[in-house]
Design a protein around this motif. Structure first.
Motif, mmCIF file in Angstrom:
data_model
loop_
_atom_site.group_PDB
_atom_site.id
_atom_site.type_symbol
_atom_site.label_atom_id
_atom_site.label_comp_id
_atom_site.label_asym_id
_atom_site.label_seq_id
_atom_site.Cartn_x
_atom_site.Cartn_y
_atom_site.Cartn_z
ATOM 1 N N ILE A 380 0.816 -1.221 0.000
ATOM 2 C CA ILE A 380 0.000 0.000 0.000
ATOM 3 C C ILE A 380 0.850 1.271 0.000
ATOM 4 C CG2 ILE A 380 -2.011 -1.078 1.084
ATOM 5 C CD1 ILE A 380 -1.080 0.348 3.730
ATOM 6 N N ARG A 381 2.150 1.141 0.305
ATOM 7 C CA ARG A 381 2.968 2.368 0.379
ATOM 8 C C ARG A 381 4.444 1.982 0.381
ATOM 9 N NH1 ARG A 381 2.125 4.281 5.614
ATOM 10 N NH2 ARG A 381 4.352 4.172 6.056
ATOM 11 N N VAL A 382 5.248 2.843 -0.223
ATOM 12 C CA VAL A 382 6.704 2.713 -0.108
ATOM 13 C C VAL A 382 7.250 4.059 0.353
ATOM 14 C CG1 VAL A 382 8.871 2.325 -1.351
ATOM 15 C CG2 VAL A 382 6.877 0.905 -1.866
ATOM 16 N N ASP A 383 8.008 4.040 1.421
ATOM 17 C CA ASP A 383 8.637 5.253 1.947
ATOM 18 C C ASP A 383 10.115 5.266 1.542
ATOM 19 O OD1 ASP A 383 6.276 5.890 3.363
ATOM 20 O OD2 ASP A 383 6.909 4.657 5.065
ATOM 21 N N VAL A 384 10.577 6.455 1.156
ATOM 22 C CA VAL A 384 11.975 6.588 0.738
ATOM 23 C C VAL A 384 12.625 7.708 1.533
ATOM 24 C CG1 VAL A 384 13.512 7.075 -1.214
ATOM 25 C CG2 VAL A 384 11.418 5.774 -1.580
ATOM 26 N N SER A 385 13.846 7.489 1.945
ATOM 27 C CA SER A 385 14.612 8.509 2.666
ATOM 28 C C SER A 385 15.912 8.768 1.923
ATOM 29 C CB SER A 385 14.909 8.006 4.087
ATOM 30 O OG SER A 385 15.805 8.890 4.737
ATOM 31 N N LEU A 386 16.365 10.023 1.931
ATOM 32 C CA LEU A 386 17.658 10.350 1.320
ATOM 33 C C LEU A 386 18.721 10.551 2.393
ATOM 34 C CD1 LEU A 386 16.711 12.944 -1.478
ATOM 35 C CD2 LEU A 386 16.750 10.456 -1.575
ATOM 36 N N LEU A 426 24.472 10.784 -0.469
ATOM 37 C CA LEU A 426 23.114 10.486 -0.006
ATOM 38 C C LEU A 426 23.066 9.052 0.516
ATOM 39 C CD1 LEU A 426 21.045 11.800 -3.075
ATOM 40 C CD2 LEU A 426 21.493 13.035 -0.933
ATOM 41 N N ASN A 427 22.362 8.869 1.627
ATOM 42 C CA ASN A 427 22.094 7.512 2.101
ATOM 43 C C ASN A 427 20.629 7.205 1.814
ATOM 44 O OD1 ASN A 427 24.617 6.579 3.309
ATOM 45 N ND2 ASN A 427 24.352 8.371 4.632
ATOM 46 N N ILE A 428 20.401 6.580 0.662
ATOM 47 C CA ILE A 428 19.025 6.334 0.220
ATOM 48 C C ILE A 428 18.520 5.041 0.860
ATOM 49 C CG2 ILE A 428 17.505 6.128 -1.784
ATOM 50 C CD1 ILE A 428 19.723 7.419 -3.449
ATOM 51 N N VAL A 429 17.294 5.108 1.381
ATOM 52 C CA VAL A 429 16.702 3.954 2.063
ATOM 53 C C VAL A 429 15.290 3.780 1.533
ATOM 54 C CG1 VAL A 429 16.134 2.955 4.319
ATOM 55 C CG2 VAL A 429 17.951 4.664 4.156
ATOM 56 N N CYS A 430 14.821 2.524 1.387
ATOM 57 C CA CYS A 430 13.397 2.326 1.092
ATOM 58 C C CYS A 430 12.819 1.284 2.034
ATOM 59 C CB CYS A 430 13.182 1.912 -0.363
ATOM 60 S SG CYS A 430 13.566 0.202 -0.710
ATOM 61 N N LYS A 431 11.518 1.406 2.275
ATOM 62 C CA LYS A 431 10.788 0.425 3.084
ATOM 63 C C LYS A 431 9.337 0.415 2.625
ATOM 64 C CE LYS A 431 9.952 3.642 6.966
ATOM 65 N NZ LYS A 431 8.508 3.673 7.222
ATOM 66 N N ALA A 432 8.768 -0.786 2.573
ATOM 67 C CA ALA A 432 7.395 -0.927 2.082
ATOM 68 C C ALA A 432 6.462 -1.301 3.230
ATOM 69 C CB ALA A 432 7.342 -1.998 0.998
ATOM 70 N N VAL A 433 5.171 -1.029 3.023
ATOM 71 C CA VAL A 433 4.123 -1.392 3.980
ATOM 72 C C VAL A 433 3.074 -2.185 3.206
ATOM 73 C CG1 VAL A 433 2.450 -0.507 5.656
ATOM 74 C CG2 VAL A 433 4.476 0.859 5.074
ATOM 75 N N ASP A 434 2.627 -3.343 3.749
ATOM 76 C CA ASP A 434 1.569 -4.075 3.049
ATOM 77 C C ASP A 434 0.220 -3.810 3.705
ATOM 78 O OD1 ASP A 434 1.165 -5.856 5.177
ATOM 79 O OD2 ASP A 434 2.360 -7.457 4.284
#
Ligand code: HEM
Ligand code: MTE
Length: 467
Positions: A380-386, A426-434
């Motif tokens: 339902i969502r993917v969050d990204v951080s730089l 940049l320290n790019i990070v991703c995480k998903a939510v179901d």
């Protein structure tokens, strides 16, 4: 000076049991591996096939052994040398059992040539929602069988009172045809990140042991029903056997619960088409199982036999592999019977662009990746951080349809974000939510396990910004 013990071939061949000791040879060296048998990652029974004789013919097949850490391990068990006269040419056929494997696409990143294991490079992986067949990741445990579609038969063991079936490809085509888009992910996807925490045993998959295809075939529930099977009260399992086997006839095997197999909503397929084409040889020609939402290991390729059993498959890959453990468990303490087999997989996501270590333009950066969850749970969502996870932005998900409780396929996502002025890296990070609001763990160490499976921590990529 210590003199080396010399043994004859006959002496070695009389050491094949725990009572006499279990000996093997490699080249001219003799080893007493009695203590190691129960610790063998490939299982004691496999090792015992070589007891009393040379390892070469077996290791030609399981080339996972051609690694320095395996040879170092074996060296600890050396007890002497073979009598030079006995070092005759091997009596067993050691010609390359992989000689007949298909030709592969050069873009694939090969993790092991024999058996063939390879993943698409990240830039190609998320180029298309549907992964083109030639670059779909490949996970083989054995040589690829070369099956004749005209004589191919799929054996379905009938229920008591029902009838066993021997189905040709034409017979399978006569069942109603279903086509669904399903993402397949190996339990070992992203294992290389676990290795960075602490050594694990297994192939060094990066982010590419996952791919998506449109699969078409007959529904397993329709075929089982024709063989007289019903969903009964007792806990039962549907066991699958592949037609890829080692010289002793041990085939690849796995199982899923009968309840999933019989559930029309679970859409388990006996697939004969992949993206509108007959299955490629590497992906199970002519027929494979596709179990939507479930770990790749249960999608048995080159399917030969299906049976309903009171217990899970006795295959090594069902019972002694593809299970998760606490970080505290090591190879000396692991009890494989204590953990359930992996079936549905946890929520996963990864960044495919940019690559770790790359230099990106200042101004704006485009970040791309995939996200998927097991059991038909939709992302339902993917969050990204730089900035390594201090602040977050929400990525744009692709528009592909996600059916409730049947979200079998991944979602590709991207984010265009301004690069904060003055940033050098940049320290790019991703995480998903179901849709069960399950999230990925932030770091790898707490989910580390000795087999390196279920690696789904936040994915992190470090890049430099062009001045
Ligand atoms: C895996 C050692 C004999 C079949 C392994 C691994 C080690 C090992 C260290 C893990 C490798 C890794 O994943 O990095 C040994 C030693 C042997 C021996 C020291 C003799 C003393 C055999 C024999 C067979 C065999 C005779 C087959 C007939 C396998 C299989 C795996 C394995 C199937 C698992 C591969 C996978 O994960 O897909 N062995 N092995 N091994 N071995 Fe052996
Ligand atoms: N089926 C057979 N017969 N033999 C195998 O080695 N590997 C399994 C599964 N089915 C395997 C098999 C594993 S571990 C995975 S992840 C998937 O196939 C990979 O499917 P793919 O090669 O089509 O990507």
């Amino acid at each position: 000076q210590e003199s080396t013990r010399i043994y004859t071939k006959e002496e070695v061949s009389s050491h094949t049991s725990p009572e006499t000791g279990i000996w093997v040879t490699l080249g001219s060296e003799v080893f007493d591996v009695t203590e190691f048998v129960d610790l063998h990652p490939g299982g004691p029974s496999k090792l015992m096939l070589a007891a009393g004789g040379p390892l070469e013919p077996f290791w030609a097949l399981y080339a996972v052994h051609n690694q320095s850490h395996v040879l170092e391990l074996l060296a600890q068990y050396k007890i002497g040398e073979l009598n030079p006269e006995d070092k005759v040419a091997p009596t067993v056929e050691t010609s390359d059992p992989y000689a007949d494997d298909p030709i592969r696409h050069p873009a694939l990143k090969v993790n092991s040539q024999r058996p063939f294991n390879a993943e698409p490079p990240p830039e190609l992986l998320t180029e298309n929602y549907i992964t083109p067949n030639p670059i779909f990741f490949t996970r083989n445990h054995l040589p690829v069988p070369n099956l004749d579609p005209d004589t191919y038969r799929l054996h379905i063991v009938g229920a008591p009172g029902g009838q066993s079936l021997s189905l040709s490809l034409d017979d399978l085509h006569n069942f109603p045809k279903y086509e669904i888009t399903v993402t397949l992910q190996c339990a070992g996807n992203r294992r290389s990140e676990m290795t960075q925490v602490k050594e694990v045993k297994g192939l060094e998959w990066r982010t590419g042991a996952i791919s998506t295809a449109r699969w078409a075939g007959a529904r397993l529930c329709d075929v089982l029903a024709q063989a007289g099977h019903q969903l009964c009260e007792t806990e039962a399992h549907v066991c699958f056997e592949g037609l890829d086997s080692d010289p002793t006839g041990t085939a690849y095997g796995a199982s899923i619960p009968l309840s999933r197999a019989m559930d029309p909503e679970a859409e388990v397929l006996l697939a004969y088409e992949m993206n509108g084409q007959p299955l490629p040889r590497d992906h199970g020609f002519p027929v494979r199982v596709v179990v939507p939402g479930v770990v790749g290991a249960r999608h048995v390729k080159w399917l030969g036999r299906v049976s309903v059993q009171p217990e899970e498959s006795y295959s090594h890959w069902q019972r002694r592999d593809y299970k998760g453990f606490s970080p505290s468990v090591d190879w000396d303490t692991v009890d494989f019977d204590s953990a359930p087999s992996i079936q549905e997989l946890p929520v996963q996501s990864a960044i495919t662009e940019p690559r770790d270590g790359e230099t990106v333009e200042s101004g704006e950066v485009t970040i791309k990746g995939y996200a998927w969850s097991g059991g038909g749970r939709a992302v339902i969502r993917v969050d990204v951080s730089l900035d390594g996870g201090l602040t977050w932005q929400v990525a744009k998900l692709d528009e592909e349809e996600q059916r409730p409780r049947k979200a079998w396929a991944w979602r590709l996502w991207q984010l265009q974000a301004p690069v904060p002025a003055g940033q050098k890296e940049l320290n790019i990070v991703c995480k998903a939510v179901d849709d069960g609001y399950n999230v990925q763990p932030d770091t790898v160490a707490p989910i580390w396990n000795l087999r390196g499976v279920l690696s789904n921590a936040w994915h992190r990529v470090h890049v430099f910004v062009a001045p």
